[in-house]
Design a protein around this motif. Structure first.
Motif, PDB file in Angstrom:
ATOM      1  N   ALA A   1       0.891  -1.630  -0.055  1.00 49.11           N
ATOM      2  CA  ALA A   1       0.495   0.614  -0.201  1.00 49.11           C
ATOM      3  C   ALA A   1       0.668   1.539  -0.109  1.00 49.11           C
ATOM      4  O   ALA A   1       1.206   1.785   1.009  1.00 49.11           O
ATOM      5  N   GLU A   2       1.314   1.607  -0.832  1.00 51.51           N
ATOM      6  CA  GLU A   2       1.872   2.571  -1.289  1.00 51.51           C
ATOM      7  C   GLU A   2       1.529   3.779  -2.695  1.00 51.51           C
ATOM      8  O   GLU A   2       1.341   2.802  -3.530  1.00 51.51           O
ATOM      9  N   ASP A   3       1.368   5.040  -1.873  1.00 48.04           N
ATOM     10  CA  ASP A   3       1.204   6.307  -3.196  1.00 48.04           C
ATOM     11  C   ASP A   3       1.823   6.473  -4.028  1.00 48.04           C
ATOM     12  O   ASP A   3       1.924   7.105  -4.775  1.00 48.04           O
ATOM     13  N   GLU A   4       3.586   6.833  -3.866  1.00 49.77           N
ATOM     14  CA  GLU A   4       4.175   7.188  -4.140  1.00 49.77           C
ATOM     15  C   GLU A   4       5.120   6.490  -5.928  1.00 49.77           C
ATOM     16  O   GLU A   4       5.385   4.811  -5.066  1.00 49.77           O
ATOM     17  N   PRO A   5       4.731   6.246  -6.910  1.00 47.88           N
ATOM     18  CA  PRO A   5       5.391   4.639  -7.550  1.00 47.88           C
ATOM     19  C   PRO A   5       6.920   4.613  -7.671  1.00 47.88           C
ATOM     20  O   PRO A   5       7.327   3.391  -7.541  1.00 47.88           O
TER      21      PRO A   5
ATOM     22  N   ILE B   1       8.915   4.840  -5.016  1.00 46.51           N
ATOM     23  CA  ILE B   1       8.688   3.542  -3.717  1.00 46.51           C
ATOM     24  C   ILE B   1       8.223   2.018  -4.230  1.00 46.51           C
ATOM     25  O   ILE B   1       8.529   1.020  -3.809  1.00 46.51           O
ATOM     26  N   ALA B   2       7.315   2.577  -4.480  1.00 43.03           N
ATOM     27  CA  ALA B   2       6.876   0.960  -4.907  1.00 43.03           C
ATOM     28  C   ALA B   2       6.972   0.360  -5.611  1.00 43.03           C
ATOM     29  O   ALA B   2       7.110  -1.005  -5.920  1.00 43.03           O
ATOM     30  N   SER B   3       7.647   0.756  -7.065  1.00 44.21           N
ATOM     31  CA  SER B   3       8.202   0.258  -8.060  1.00 44.21           C
ATOM     32  C   SER B   3       9.521  -0.567  -7.478  1.00 44.21           C
ATOM     33  O   SER B   3       9.977  -1.607  -6.924  1.00 44.21           O
ATOM     34  N   PHE B   4       9.821   0.463  -6.522  1.00 44.16           N
ATOM     35  CA  PHE B   4      11.817   0.124  -5.893  1.00 44.16           C
ATOM     36  C   PHE B   4      11.436  -1.277  -4.718  1.00 44.16           C
ATOM     37  O   PHE B   4      11.832  -2.459  -4.991  1.00 44.16           O
ATOM     38  N   LEU B   5       9.632  -1.883  -4.551  1.00 41.59           N
ATOM     39  CA  LEU B   5       9.738  -2.343  -3.543  1.00 41.59           C
ATOM     40  C   LEU B   5       9.091  -3.684  -3.946  1.00 41.59           C
ATOM     41  O   LEU B   5       9.178  -4.870  -3.578  1.00 41.59           O
ATOM     42  N   GLU B   6       8.052  -3.271  -4.984  1.00 44.71           N
ATOM     43  CA  GLU B   6       7.850  -4.818  -5.990  1.00 44.71           C
ATOM     44  C   GLU B   6       9.074  -5.800  -6.287  1.00 44.71           C
ATOM     45  O   GLU B   6       9.237  -7.100  -6.837  1.00 44.71           O
ATOM     46  N   LYS B   7       9.651  -5.008  -7.062  1.00 43.63           N
ATOM     47  CA  LYS B   7      11.554  -5.385  -8.014  1.00 43.63           C
ATOM     48  C   LYS B   7      12.157  -6.361  -6.775  1.00 43.63           C
ATOM     49  O   LYS B   7      12.262  -6.943  -6.500  1.00 43.63           O
ATOM     50  N   GLY B   8      11.967  -5.568  -5.489  1.00 43.59           N
ATOM     51  CA  GLY B   8      13.002  -6.342  -5.301  1.00 43.59           C
ATOM     52  C   GLY B   8      12.277  -7.127  -3.966  1.00 43.59           C
ATOM     53  O   GLY B   8      12.690  -8.129  -3.704  1.00 43.59           O
ATOM     54  N   LEU B   9      11.412  -7.314  -3.526  1.00 44.12           N
ATOM     55  CA  LEU B   9      10.592  -8.231  -3.281  1.00 44.12           C
ATOM     56  C   LEU B   9      10.354  -9.580  -4.187  1.00 44.12           C
ATOM     57  O   LEU B   9      10.972 -11.139  -3.840  1.00 44.12           O
TER      58      LEU B   9
END
Length: 222
Positions: free
Chosen positions: A7-11, A13-21
């Motif tokens: 749940a993140e509205d900053e694209p 940061i959201a992309s960074f988290l998605e790629k890392g996970l």
């Protein structure tokens, strides 16, 4: 494969988290609106929620309150730029399992995710979701507590402390053990917070339920 709701509205940061996970073997779903998170977050559909507090539509703390209010046991890691102590206390007392402030190191967040998932998987292997010692009963799914026929309201932190005691009836638990189990590494080992919360539980569960063992800690009486 564990599914994580981000749940993140900053694209960025959201992309960074998605790629890392994803690189570490997780599947992810990104949501950028608080109301959507509240609708989607379900312990049957996801294994963990990474929750920003400053979400449009509905604030992250409101989302957390709604989830816990309907009995969701989904582990929640708050990831936010809010580093004020009051916000951190509100998040943890509101039922979050962990609280990470931005900027953050992905390796640290990943370690915390793995710990929460490990705890959840261990918990899921247990045969039942009810803890009972004497006349005290804790329903771990609904977070309801009763003493005999009397319903008792506990805060999120009080509930975790009570659960810790009920999992170790008759065993002496040191202040350090309780501090580590309930509050984690964020609290000063010289703090009296354990004693304060034991006092809260005694008032709500019964003054005779928790015995002080001088020089050692506390014991839940069976």
């Amino acid at each position: 494969m564990n599914r994580i709701l981000i749940a993140e509205d900053e694209p960025r940061i959201a992309s960074f988290l998605e790629k890392g996970l994803k690189a570490n073997g997780f599947t992810t779903v990104i949501v950028d609106d608080g109301q959507a998170v509240a609708r989607m977050a379900d312990s049957k559909d996801f294994d963990l929620l990474i929750l920003d507090l400053g979400l449009p539509g509905k604030d992250g703390l409101e989302v957390l309150a709604e989830l816990r209010g309907r009995g969701e046991t989904l582990p929640v890691i708050i990831l936010t730029a809010r580093d004020d102590v009051a916000d951190k206390v509100a998040g943890l007392e509101g039922g979050a399992d962990d609280y990470v402030t931005k900027p953050f190191r992905f390796e640290e967040l990943l370690a915390r995710v793995r710990v929460r998932l490990r705890d959840r998987n261990t918990f899921a292997k247990k045969d039942d979701l009810i803890l009972q010692v004497g006349d005290i009963l804790l329903d771990l799914r609904s977070r309801k507590v009763s003493v005999g026929d009397r319903h008792v309201e506990l805060s999120a932190r009080e509930f975790i402390l009570a659960e810790t005691f009920l999992r170790h009836p008759g065993q002496v638990l040191s202040r350090e053990q309780l501090l580590s189990s309930v509050w984690g590494y964020d609290y000063d080992p010289n703090s009296n917070i354990v004693d304060v919360y034991v006092g809260y539980l005694r008032k709500k569960l019964g003054s005779d339920k928790i015995e002080t063992v001088r020089g050692m800690g506390y014991r839940f009486c069976t």
